[in-house]
Design an enzyme around this catalytic site. Sequence first.
Site, PDB file in Angstrom:
ATOM      1  N   PRO A 277     -62.356 -43.202  25.930  1.00 30.55           N
ATOM      2  CA  PRO A 277     -61.447 -42.122  25.552  1.00 30.55           C
ATOM      3  C   PRO A 277     -60.923 -41.312  26.732  1.00 30.55           C
ATOM      4  CG  PRO A 277     -63.706 -41.577  24.944  1.00 30.55           C
ATOM      5  CD  PRO A 277     -63.693 -43.032  25.339  1.00 30.55           C
ATOM      6  N   ASN A 278     -59.653 -40.952  26.586  1.00 28.40           N
ATOM      7  CA  ASN A 278     -58.920 -40.078  27.522  1.00 28.40           C
ATOM      8  C   ASN A 278     -58.546 -40.753  28.843  1.00 28.40           C
ATOM      9  OD1 ASN A 278     -59.009 -37.721  25.783  1.00 28.40           O
ATOM     10  ND2 ASN A 278     -61.197 -37.666  26.211  1.00 28.40           N
TER      11      ASN A 278
ATOM     12  N   ARG B  17     -54.431 -36.206  34.008  1.00 23.69           N
ATOM     13  CA  ARG B  17     -55.663 -35.570  33.549  1.00 23.69           C
ATOM     14  C   ARG B  17     -56.522 -35.115  34.729  1.00 23.69           C
ATOM     15  NH1 ARG B  17     -60.909 -38.844  31.311  1.00 23.69           N
ATOM     16  NH2 ARG B  17     -62.082 -37.002  30.667  1.00 23.69           N
TER      17      ARG B  17
ATOM     18  N   TYR C  31     -60.132 -36.842  38.844  1.00 17.83           N
ATOM     19  CA  TYR C  31     -59.918 -38.267  38.570  1.00 17.83           C
ATOM     20  C   TYR C  31     -58.832 -38.925  39.421  1.00 17.83           C
ATOM     21  CZ  TYR C  31     -62.811 -37.142  34.536  1.00 17.83           C
ATOM     22  OH  TYR C  31     -63.839 -36.724  33.726  1.00 17.83           O
TER      23      TYR C  31
ATOM     24  N   ASN D  37     -66.012 -48.551  31.663  1.00 13.68           N
ATOM     25  CA  ASN D  37     -65.975 -47.113  31.879  1.00 13.68           C
ATOM     26  C   ASN D  37     -65.906 -46.522  30.471  1.00 13.68           C
ATOM     27  OD1 ASN D  37     -65.624 -44.453  32.419  1.00 13.68           O
ATOM     28  ND2 ASN D  37     -63.911 -44.709  33.835  1.00 13.68           N
TER      29      ASN D  37
ATOM     30  N   ALA E 216     -66.421 -40.473  27.976  1.00 14.04           N
ATOM     31  CA  ALA E 216     -67.335 -39.524  27.320  1.00 14.04           C
ATOM     32  C   ALA E 216     -68.372 -40.225  26.435  1.00 14.04           C
ATOM     33  CB  ALA E 216     -66.540 -38.522  26.497  1.00 14.04           C
TER      34      ALA E 216
ATOM     35  N   GLU F  39     -71.721 -50.705  34.425  1.00  6.43           N
ATOM     36  CA  GLU F  39     -71.219 -49.374  34.059  1.00  6.43           C
ATOM     37  C   GLU F  39     -70.501 -48.765  35.261  1.00  6.43           C
ATOM     38  OE1 GLU F  39     -74.311 -46.594  32.952  1.00  6.43           O
ATOM     39  OE2 GLU F  39     -72.923 -44.896  33.012  1.00  6.43           O
TER      40      GLU F  39
ATOM     41  N   HIS G 296     -67.779 -45.408  36.700  1.00  4.08           N
ATOM     42  CA  HIS G 296     -67.095 -44.136  36.508  1.00  4.08           C
ATOM     43  C   HIS G 296     -66.276 -43.835  37.753  1.00  4.08           C
ATOM     44  CE1 HIS G 296     -69.551 -43.353  32.998  1.00  4.08           C
ATOM     45  NE2 HIS G 296     -70.581 -43.782  33.704  1.00  4.08           N
TER      46      HIS G 296
ATOM     47  N   ARG H 293     -71.841 -33.621  38.578  1.00  6.37           N
ATOM     48  CA  ARG H 293     -71.028 -32.788  37.684  1.00  6.37           C
ATOM     49  C   ARG H 293     -71.926 -32.072  36.659  1.00  6.37           C
ATOM     50  NH1 ARG H 293     -66.164 -36.111  35.476  1.00  6.37           N
ATOM     51  NH2 ARG H 293     -65.576 -33.983  34.831  1.00  6.37           N
TER      52      ARG H 293
HETATM   53  C1  DQA Z   1     -65.770 -40.658  33.499  1.00  4.81           C
HETATM   54  C2  DQA Z   1     -66.871 -39.582  33.535  1.00  4.81           C
HETATM   55  C3  DQA Z   1     -67.202 -39.101  32.137  1.00  4.81           C
HETATM   56  O1  DQA Z   1     -68.221 -38.105  32.171  1.00  4.81           O
HETATM   57  C4  DQA Z   1     -65.966 -38.488  31.484  1.00  4.81           C
HETATM   58  O2  DQA Z   1     -66.239 -38.115  30.149  1.00  4.81           O
HETATM   59  C5  DQA Z   1     -64.771 -39.374  31.562  1.00  4.81           C
HETATM   60  C6  DQA Z   1     -64.527 -40.161  32.775  1.00  4.81           C
HETATM   61  C7  DQA Z   1     -65.339 -41.096  34.924  1.00  4.81           C
HETATM   62  O3  DQA Z   1     -64.742 -42.159  35.033  1.00  4.81           O
HETATM   63  O4  DQA Z   1     -65.583 -40.371  35.895  1.00  4.81           O
HETATM   64  O5  DQA Z   1     -63.929 -39.378  30.663  1.00  4.81           O
HETATM   65  O6  DQA Z   1     -66.283 -41.795  32.836  1.00  4.81           O
END
Ligand code: DQA
Length: 143
Positions: free
Chosen positions: A9-10, A17, A22, A73, A76, A97, A99, A106
């Site tokens: 998501p997002n 964003r 990011y 990735n 959230a 995994e 990110h 964070r």
């Molecule tokens: C994320 C880190 C997560 O905590 C966050 O909710 C994201 C992006 C990252 O790529 O840094 O949406 O996965």
Amino acid sequence: MKVLFLNGPNLNLLGTREPEIYGRLTLADIEKQVRTRAGELKVEVDFRQSNIEGDLVGWIQEAKGKFQAIVINAAAYTHTSVAIHDAISAVGVPTIEIHLSNVHAREEFRHKSLIASVCRGQICGFGVKSYILGLEACVYVTE
Ligand code: DQA
């Protein structure tokens, strides 16, 4: 080798964003860089994004027998999803995994990953390079 990239998501909002966290690359820009490196490594890539947890679970389930590795990735959902944990565990496809940001530097709620225990490893904090390193990790874990 075929690698499935899953984005949660997002991540469709990347580019605008919170760029200070990011970066300014869009998800399409990231996909382009992944495809360039994949070409060099002779890896075939499928690159997907969804804001819906069930889509990610379904794609993980379908990966068995079609993809040799998954790079995820989960955004959230990393911090909340027992369903994604269980799907990765159930299919047994080696999963990395990733990110963009260093989740450990964070907010505290980002320090816990519910999927880390069923992944081969975790890469975080390197922006778009987390995706490239994730791809290279797939070559490493499958050779
Ligand atoms: C994320 C880190 C997560 O905590 C966050 O909710 C994201 C992006 C990252 O790529 O840094 O949406 O996965």
